[in-house]
Structures are given as structure tokens and as C-alpha cells.
Design an enzyme around this catalytic site. Structure first.
Site, PDB file in Angstrom:
ATOM      1  N   TYR A  27      55.101 -80.322  35.775  1.00  0.00           N
ATOM      2  CA  TYR A  27      55.720 -79.067  35.348  1.00  0.00           C
ATOM      3  C   TYR A  27      57.196 -79.226  34.980  1.00  0.00           C
ATOM      4  CZ  TYR A  27      51.332 -77.605  37.310  1.00  0.00           C
ATOM      5  OH  TYR A  27      49.993 -77.489  37.577  1.00  0.00           O
ATOM      6  N   HIS A 104      50.713 -70.460  31.135  1.00  0.00           N
ATOM      7  CA  HIS A 104      50.665 -71.687  31.940  1.00  0.00           C
ATOM      8  C   HIS A 104      51.756 -72.620  31.448  1.00  0.00           C
ATOM      9  CE1 HIS A 104      46.835 -70.574  33.720  1.00  0.00           C
ATOM     10  NE2 HIS A 104      46.456 -70.199  32.514  1.00  0.00           N
TER      11      HIS A 104
HETATM   12  C1  DHK Z   1      49.985 -74.056  37.266  1.00  0.00           C
HETATM   13  C2  DHK Z   1      49.327 -74.491  38.366  1.00  0.00           C
HETATM   14  O1  DHK Z   1      49.892 -74.423  39.563  1.00  0.00           O
HETATM   15  C3  DHK Z   1      48.007 -75.105  38.262  1.00  0.00           C
HETATM   16  O2  DHK Z   1      47.227 -74.829  39.385  1.00  0.00           O
HETATM   17  C4  DHK Z   1      47.308 -74.701  37.030  1.00  0.00           C
HETATM   18  C5  DHK Z   1      49.361 -73.964  35.930  1.00  0.00           C
HETATM   19  C6  DHK Z   1      48.179 -74.816  35.806  1.00  0.00           C
HETATM   20  C7  DHK Z   1      50.424 -74.182  34.872  1.00  0.00           C
HETATM   21  O3  DHK Z   1      50.278 -75.025  33.992  1.00  0.00           O
HETATM   22  O4  DHK Z   1      51.406 -73.434  34.900  1.00  0.00           O
HETATM   23  O5  DHK Z   1      46.152 -75.447  36.886  1.00  0.00           O
END
Ligand code: DHK
Length: 158
Positions: A27, A104
Site C-alpha cells: 500500500y 481500493h
Molecule cells: C485493502 C486491504 O486491506 C485488503 O484487504 C484488500 C484493499 C485490498 C486495498 O487495496 O485498499 O484486499
């Protein structure tokens, strides 16, 4: 377009508070607090009020979606891991009368197969994925525009 009176709820699910701290780097490196600040600044630049929240608890998110009824003009939601499991969140979203943008950070379709089916999508007007915090800003912009137009349905609804 005058968006001054609009209020958006941006609801984040489990583990979103760990963005930027996850050693896998999935992320990105921006902290959740920084992403939140960025979203608030973007909403302010559009002239909309943004109520940005995060919970690790499914029932709390259901309560917030119910709270949005009558309080929010649109919802942006990243239900995170609950996206793929929560019919309770889907049912709450289906009871919300306004645009819903599913967001997402990552491109969930590029990832494991268990992330390819979203219950949230059944209620979503549109989906933004794979663009990180930029996608959050786009989601806020889309929610604001759709709410300002009084639109609920997106294009090509089945
Ligand atoms: C965020 C999460 O915490 C995951 O569990 C998902 C999502 C994806 C994201 O891409 O923001 O699968």
C-alpha cells in the site's frame, strides 16, 4: 457546480490504519494519517465536507453506513478485507440512497483470486482501484460530482 452543502462519508475497513507500515509495501509508503490529510485537503478544495473514518470492526462499519442515511450525500468505502466477506456491509450499503464509490489502494484484480470477488461492488455506483491515494482523491471527486447531480446510478448498470 456548487458542491458546498454536500457531505461525504469515507469509510475505511480493517488494517487500513497500517498503510505505510506494512513491510510488503503493498500500500505504498504514505501513512494512513497522511492519506487522511490528503483526502481532507482534496475535499476542502472541492468545497465538500468529508467525514473520514476507519474501523477494524465490521459492526462499526455497518453502524456508520446506517448513520450515513440522512447525514451523507454519498459514501466512499474501502471495506478492505471485509470487501470479500461481508454481506452485512453489502446490505447496509443497499439501504443507502445515494452514490457509493468503492475504493481500493491496490489493483485487487492483479492480486490473489480471493480478492477478485467484492460484495461491496453489488452496491457500488463505481469502483476505483490500483491508484493508491490518488484513487482516493478521484473517488472523492466522483462521489461529490454524482451527489451534486443527484445521480445514484452509474453508467451501464445491469
Ligand atoms: C485493502 C486491504 O486491506 C485488503 O484487504 C484488500 C484493499 C485490498 C486495498 O487495496 O485498499 O484486499
Amino acid at each position: 457546480m456548487d458542491m458546498v452543502a454536500l457531505t461525504l462519508f469515507f469509510l475505511n475497513g480493517p488494517n487500513a490504519n497500517l498503510y505505510g507500515l506494512d513491510p510488503s509495501g503493498t500500500y505504498g509508503s504514505e501513512s494512513f494519517a497522511a492519506i487522511r490529510a490528503r483526502c481532507l485537503a482534496h475535499a476542502a478544495s472541492l468545497g465538500v465536507a468529508l467525514d473520514f473514518r476507519q474501523s477494524n470492526h465490521e459492526g462499526v462499519i455497518v453502524d456508520w453506513i446506517q448513520e450515513a442515511r440522512g447525514k451523507a450525500d454519498a459514501i466512499v468505502i474501502n471495506a478492505a478485507g471485509l470487501t470479500y466477506t461481508s454481506i452485512a456491509i453489502l446490505d447496509a450499503l443497499l439501504a443507502f440512497d445515494g452514490p457509493i464509490i468503492e475504493a481500493h489502494m491496490s489493483n485487487i484484480w492483479k492480486r490473489e483470486a480471493f480478492r477478485h470477488h467484492s460484495f461491496v461492488s453489488r452496491a457500488a455506483t463505481g469502483v476505483v482501484a490500483g491508484l493508491g491515494a490518488l484513487g482516493y482523491e478521484l473517488a472523492i471527486g466522483a462521489a461529490a460530482q454524482l451527489a451534486a447531480q443527484g445521480a445514484q446510478a452509474g453508467v451501464a448498470e445491469g
